[in-house]
Design a protein around this motif. Structure first.
Motif, PDB file in Angstrom:
ATOM      1  N   THR A   1       8.401   7.452   6.273  1.00 30.21           N
ATOM      2  CA  THR A   1       6.947   7.463   6.229  1.00 30.21           C
ATOM      3  C   THR A   1       6.507   6.101   5.700  1.00 30.21           C
ATOM      4  O   THR A   1       7.066   5.600   4.722  1.00 30.21           O
ATOM      5  CB  THR A   1       6.425   8.562   5.273  1.00 30.21           C
ATOM      6  OG1 THR A   1       6.922   9.814   5.714  1.00 30.21           O
ATOM      7  CG2 THR A   1       4.917   8.599   5.253  1.00 30.21           C
ATOM      8  N   ILE A   2       5.518   5.499   6.350  1.00 26.67           N
ATOM      9  CA  ILE A   2       4.981   4.209   5.893  1.00 26.67           C
ATOM     10  C   ILE A   2       3.564   4.433   5.397  1.00 26.67           C
ATOM     11  O   ILE A   2       2.718   4.946   6.129  1.00 26.67           O
ATOM     12  CB  ILE A   2       5.011   3.157   7.020  1.00 26.67           C
ATOM     13  CG1 ILE A   2       6.442   2.972   7.473  1.00 26.67           C
ATOM     14  CG2 ILE A   2       4.355   1.861   6.557  1.00 26.67           C
ATOM     15  CD1 ILE A   2       6.749   1.797   8.293  1.00 26.67           C
ATOM     16  N   ASN A   3       3.346   4.075   4.137  1.00 26.86           N
ATOM     17  CA  ASN A   3       2.032   4.215   3.514  1.00 26.86           C
ATOM     18  C   ASN A   3       1.430   2.833   3.304  1.00 26.86           C
ATOM     19  O   ASN A   3       2.061   1.975   2.687  1.00 26.86           O
ATOM     20  CB  ASN A   3       2.154   4.915   2.152  1.00 26.86           C
ATOM     21  CG  ASN A   3       2.757   6.296   2.275  1.00 26.86           C
ATOM     22  OD1 ASN A   3       2.296   7.110   3.058  1.00 26.86           O
ATOM     23  ND2 ASN A   3       3.794   6.561   1.508  1.00 26.86           N
ATOM     24  N   VAL A   4       0.228   2.626   3.810  1.00 29.66           N
ATOM     25  CA  VAL A   4      -0.498   1.389   3.578  1.00 29.66           C
ATOM     26  C   VAL A   4      -1.384   1.619   2.350  1.00 29.66           C
ATOM     27  O   VAL A   4      -2.137   2.601   2.301  1.00 29.66           O
ATOM     28  CB  VAL A   4      -1.347   0.987   4.798  1.00 29.66           C
ATOM     29  CG1 VAL A   4      -2.173  -0.261   4.504  1.00 29.66           C
ATOM     30  CG2 VAL A   4      -0.459   0.769   6.017  1.00 29.66           C
ATOM     31  N   VAL A   5      -1.263   0.725   1.361  1.00 30.63           N
ATOM     32  CA  VAL A   5      -1.967   0.886   0.091  1.00 30.63           C
ATOM     33  C   VAL A   5      -3.006  -0.227  -0.068  1.00 30.63           C
ATOM     34  O   VAL A   5      -2.704  -1.396   0.129  1.00 30.63           O
ATOM     35  CB  VAL A   5      -0.956   0.837  -1.087  1.00 30.63           C
ATOM     36  CG1 VAL A   5      -1.675   0.969  -2.417  1.00 30.63           C
ATOM     37  CG2 VAL A   5       0.122   1.900  -0.927  1.00 30.63           C
ATOM     38  N   GLU A   6      -4.227   0.181  -0.409  1.00 32.62           N
ATOM     39  CA  GLU A   6      -5.306  -0.763  -0.721  1.00 32.62           C
ATOM     40  C   GLU A   6      -5.962  -0.296  -2.010  1.00 32.62           C
ATOM     41  O   GLU A   6      -6.328   0.880  -2.129  1.00 32.62           O
ATOM     42  CB  GLU A   6      -6.332  -0.816   0.411  1.00 32.62           C
ATOM     43  CG  GLU A   6      -5.792  -1.432   1.684  1.00 32.62           C
ATOM     44  CD  GLU A   6      -6.799  -1.416   2.828  1.00 32.62           C
ATOM     45  OE1 GLU A   6      -7.955  -0.997   2.629  1.00 32.62           O
ATOM     46  OE2 GLU A   6      -6.395  -1.819   3.935  1.00 32.62           O
ATOM     47  N   GLU A   7      -6.100  -1.210  -2.968  1.00 39.88           N
ATOM     48  CA  GLU A   7      -6.694  -0.893  -4.268  1.00 39.88           C
ATOM     49  C   GLU A   7      -6.045   0.351  -4.899  1.00 39.88           C
ATOM     50  O   GLU A   7      -6.722   1.235  -5.413  1.00 39.88           O
ATOM     51  CB  GLU A   7      -8.212  -0.701  -4.142  1.00 39.88           C
ATOM     52  CG  GLU A   7      -8.956  -1.921  -3.627  1.00 39.88           C
ATOM     53  CD  GLU A   7      -8.795  -3.143  -4.516  1.00 39.88           C
ATOM     54  OE1 GLU A   7      -8.776  -2.997  -5.747  1.00 39.88           O
ATOM     55  OE2 GLU A   7      -8.683  -4.260  -3.967  1.00 39.88           O
ATOM     56  N   GLU A   8      -4.718   0.403  -4.819  1.00 37.67           N
ATOM     57  CA  GLU A   8      -3.885   1.463  -5.381  1.00 37.67           C
ATOM     58  C   GLU A   8      -4.075   2.832  -4.734  1.00 37.67           C
ATOM     59  O   GLU A   8      -3.647   3.845  -5.280  1.00 37.67           O
ATOM     60  CB  GLU A   8      -4.080   1.568  -6.902  1.00 37.67           C
ATOM     61  CG  GLU A   8      -3.603   0.329  -7.634  1.00 37.67           C
ATOM     62  CD  GLU A   8      -3.677   0.456  -9.144  1.00 37.67           C
ATOM     63  OE1 GLU A   8      -3.927   1.556  -9.661  1.00 37.67           O
ATOM     64  OE2 GLU A   8      -3.475  -0.569  -9.812  1.00 37.67           O
ATOM     65  N   ASN A   9      -4.719   2.890  -3.563  1.00 41.79           N
ATOM     66  CA  ASN A   9      -4.907   4.147  -2.838  1.00 41.79           C
ATOM     67  C   ASN A   9      -4.250   4.062  -1.471  1.00 41.79           C
ATOM     68  O   ASN A   9      -4.339   3.023  -0.792  1.00 41.79           O
ATOM     69  CB  ASN A   9      -6.401   4.457  -2.646  1.00 41.79           C
ATOM     70  CG  ASN A   9      -7.092   4.722  -3.960  1.00 41.79           C
ATOM     71  OD1 ASN A   9      -6.634   5.536  -4.764  1.00 41.79           O
ATOM     72  ND2 ASN A   9      -8.189   4.019  -4.200  1.00 41.79           N
ATOM     73  N   ILE A  10      -3.627   5.149  -1.062  1.00 44.69           N
ATOM     74  CA  ILE A  10      -3.043   5.201   0.287  1.00 44.69           C
ATOM     75  C   ILE A  10      -4.184   5.368   1.282  1.00 44.69           C
ATOM     76  O   ILE A  10      -4.938   6.340   1.232  1.00 44.69           O
ATOM     77  CB  ILE A  10      -2.038   6.366   0.421  1.00 44.69           C
ATOM     78  CG1 ILE A  10      -0.852   6.142  -0.528  1.00 44.69           C
ATOM     79  CG2 ILE A  10      -1.563   6.499   1.857  1.00 44.69           C
ATOM     80  CD1 ILE A  10       0.110   7.311  -0.602  1.00 44.69           C
ATOM     81  N   VAL A  11      -4.323   4.373   2.180  1.00 44.97           N
ATOM     82  CA  VAL A  11      -5.412   4.411   3.164  1.00 44.97           C
ATOM     83  C   VAL A  11      -4.915   4.790   4.561  1.00 44.97           C
ATOM     84  O   VAL A  11      -5.702   5.150   5.422  1.00 44.97           O
ATOM     85  CB  VAL A  11      -6.180   3.068   3.228  1.00 44.97           C
ATOM     86  CG1 VAL A  11      -6.892   2.803   1.904  1.00 44.97           C
ATOM     87  CG2 VAL A  11      -5.273   1.920   3.598  1.00 44.97           C
ATOM     88  N   LYS A  12      -3.588   4.696   4.770  1.00 46.59           N
ATOM     89  CA  LYS A  12      -3.027   5.071   6.060  1.00 46.59           C
ATOM     90  C   LYS A  12      -1.588   5.518   5.845  1.00 46.59           C
ATOM     91  O   LYS A  12      -0.829   4.876   5.126  1.00 46.59           O
ATOM     92  CB  LYS A  12      -3.063   3.885   7.029  1.00 46.59           C
ATOM     93  CG  LYS A  12      -2.566   4.208   8.422  1.00 46.59           C
ATOM     94  CD  LYS A  12      -2.679   2.991   9.332  1.00 46.59           C
ATOM     95  CE  LYS A  12      -2.151   3.314  10.712  1.00 46.59           C
ATOM     96  NZ  LYS A  12      -2.076   2.122  11.542  1.00 46.59           N
ATOM     97  N   LYS A  13      -1.235   6.624   6.484  1.00 46.03           N
ATOM     98  CA  LYS A  13       0.117   7.165   6.367  1.00 46.03           C
ATOM     99  C   LYS A  13       0.639   7.363   7.788  1.00 46.03           C
ATOM    100  O   LYS A  13      -0.008   7.999   8.610  1.00 46.03           O
ATOM    101  CB  LYS A  13       0.071   8.495   5.615  1.00 46.03           C
ATOM    102  CG  LYS A  13       1.426   9.078   5.311  1.00 46.03           C
ATOM    103  CD  LYS A  13       1.280  10.344   4.486  1.00 46.03           C
ATOM    104  CE  LYS A  13       1.620   9.991   3.075  1.00 46.03           C
ATOM    105  NZ  LYS A  13       1.863  11.119   2.207  1.00 46.03           N
TER     106      LYS A  13
END
Length: 141
Positions: free
Chosen positions: A75-87
């Motif tokens: 699973t690839i999680n994109v993180v922005e400002e310490e929040n997962i925005v895309k999984k």
């Protein structure tokens, strides 16, 4: 207890089969990175028992096809400002090119220079791929 902090911006590659993380780490060239990276090996996992995790404090480009071929459970999680925005949940790709080579010595991809090695997925459950040129089988899993 080991503590790995969350990342602010970047990606987390999760649910990597235990022991495969170092292979992905090297494939992605993270050993030469000039930004923060973490390779966590043999972490506890309710789903897998143990798993590897890679945290990257940068938005690097990743070929999801190759990663899905190496380990289709990632699973690839994109993180922005310490929040997962895309999984994104990876799977075995339907087609791959220049990742594996045909083992048939008579195949055009083995005898001719500069031929792209192309394979297509035949069976998800066994991970069987076949060469597009000679139909030679390659079992991944």
């Amino acid at each position: 207890m080991l503590e790995i902090n969350s990342i602010k911006n970047g990606i987390v590659i999760d649910h990597i089969k235990a022991g495969v993380g170092i292979k992905l780490f090297n494939y992605l060239g993270l050993d030469k990175a000039d930004f923060t990276v973490a390779l966590i090996m043999n972490a506890n996992s309710n789903k897998l028992g143990t798993k590897d995790i890679i945290k990257v404090e940068s938005n690097i480009k990743i070929d999801y096809t190759v990663l899905g071929f190496i380990d289709p459970n990632i699973t690839i999680n994109v993180v922005e400002e310490e929040n997962i925005v895309k999984k994104t949940k990876l799977k075995l790709p339907a087609k791959i090119k220049d990742v594996i080579k045909c083992k048939n010595p008579r195949c055009v991809s083995s005898t001719e220079a500069n031929i792209t090695h192309r394979f297509y997925l035949v069976d998800d459950s066994t991970g069987e791929y076949r060469c597009e040129y000679c139909d030679n089988s390659y079992e991944h899993i």
